[in-house]
Write an enzyme that holds these catalytic residues in place. Structure first.
Site, PDB file in Angstrom:
ATOM      1  N   ARG A  98       2.908   4.871   6.368  1.00  0.00           N
ATOM      2  CA  ARG A  98       3.292   4.045   7.656  1.00  0.00           C
ATOM      3  C   ARG A  98       3.686   2.720   7.315  1.00  0.00           C
ATOM      4  NH1 ARG A  98      -2.288   5.388  10.302  1.00  0.00           N
ATOM      5  NH2 ARG A  98      -2.966   4.661   7.970  1.00  0.00           N
ATOM      6  N   CYS A 154       0.849  -1.290   0.000  1.00  0.00           N
ATOM      7  CA  CYS A 154       0.102  -0.059   0.062  1.00  0.00           C
ATOM      8  C   CYS A 154       0.908   1.153  -0.023  1.00  0.00           C
ATOM      9  CB  CYS A 154      -0.971   0.027   1.223  1.00  0.00           C
ATOM     10  SG  CYS A 154      -2.132   1.356   1.174  1.00  0.00           S
ATOM     11  N   ASP A 192       0.610   3.797   1.648  1.00  0.00           N
ATOM     12  CA  ASP A 192       0.377   4.426   2.902  1.00  0.00           C
ATOM     13  C   ASP A 192       1.802   4.663   3.308  1.00  0.00           C
ATOM     14  OD1 ASP A 192       0.056   4.531   5.887  1.00  0.00           O
ATOM     15  OD2 ASP A 192      -1.857   4.124   5.764  1.00  0.00           O
ATOM     16  N   CYS A 235      -6.303   0.051   6.767  1.00  0.00           N
ATOM     17  CA  CYS A 235      -5.918   0.315   5.344  1.00  0.00           C
ATOM     18  C   CYS A 235      -7.301   1.384   5.064  1.00  0.00           C
ATOM     19  CB  CYS A 235      -5.899  -0.637   4.417  1.00  0.00           C
ATOM     20  SG  CYS A 235      -5.434   0.249   2.749  1.00  0.00           S
ATOM     21  N   HIS A 283      -2.138  -3.897   5.080  1.00  0.00           N
ATOM     22  CA  HIS A 283      -2.121  -3.472   6.424  1.00  0.00           C
ATOM     23  C   HIS A 283      -3.436  -3.303   7.024  1.00  0.00           C
ATOM     24  CE1 HIS A 283      -2.810   0.949   5.672  1.00  0.00           C
ATOM     25  NE2 HIS A 283      -2.605   0.683   4.580  1.00  0.00           N
TER      26      HIS A 283
END
Ligand code: CO
Length: 211
Positions: A46, A42, A44, A101, A98
């Site tokens: 993080r 992803c 993302d 998400c 994750h």
């Protein structure tokens, strides 16, 4: 100092530190790239592939998009996949989602995110539809969200196995193995949830018989 200047300063410090630890580091890496893993994760911020797996530059070939999707019309993903599998000959492909998400969460809602994001999230809604019986049985919204995140990763792994790129590699060199993982934002731990070893059985509908 502008915020991006800090990135450039930190980059210089990082490069200096690497050379101190390993003087040949950049010479070696600039001459050759032979990663063992392709990571489809992803976007993302993080979930950075290298940091969470303790790997170094040169070890993982990376593609990231919203909600770690394998969409058959995505030429960006398919260029990465073909290059990694056919030319770099990676041994493993990891689809890593994750928990928490935002893409999966958005797909669970009925909100209109406008056309482009709607198009993308539609693919996650399709995963929900495939597992609707199981998901609708889960009363807790958080648990349902977590389960859809896992099932989405599983479906993306299955999508990889449907491609001629992967099937040709399976036939030629009995690799790569496909892995579906889900990373926990709250504890930093990766949960392996699904696996397809090279030459796993797939739905005959998607099997190419003249590769
Ligand atoms: Co995400």
């Amino acid at each position: 100092m502008r915020p991006y200047n800090k990135l450039l300063l930190d980059n210089k410090a990082w490069a200096k530190e690497r050379i101190e630890v390993d003087p040949d580091f950049f010479n070696r890496l600039s001459a050759l790239q032979s990663p063992e893993f392709l990571w489809i994760g992803c976007s993302d911020s993080r979930v950075p592939a290298n940091q969470i797996t303790g790997t170094e530059p040169g070890e993982i070939f990376v593609h990231r998009n919203i909600a770690n999707m394998v969409i058959h019309t995505d030429t960006n993903l398919f260029s990465v996949l073909d290059y990694a599998v056919t030319h770099l000959e990676v041994k493993h492909i990891i689809v890593c989602g994750h928990y928490g998400c935002g893409g999966v969460k958005a797909a669970m809602s009925n909100h209109d995110f406008n056309q482009i994001l709607n198009m993308w999230l539609r693919n996650i809604k399709d995963v929900y539809r495939m597992y609707q019986a199981e998901l609708d049985e889960i009363p807790d919204e958080e648990a349902k969200f977590a389960r859809l995140t896992e099932l989405n990763v599983k479906e993306q792994v299955i999508h990889l196995a449907k491609t001629s790129v992967v099937q040709r590699a399976w036939k030629k060199r009995q690799a790569p193995d496909l892995h579906g993982w889900v990373y926990g934002l709250k504890d930093g731990i990766i949960n392996p949830i699904f696996e397809m070893k090279a030459n796993s059985v797939i739905d005959p509908l998607y099997q190419y018989d003249d590769l």
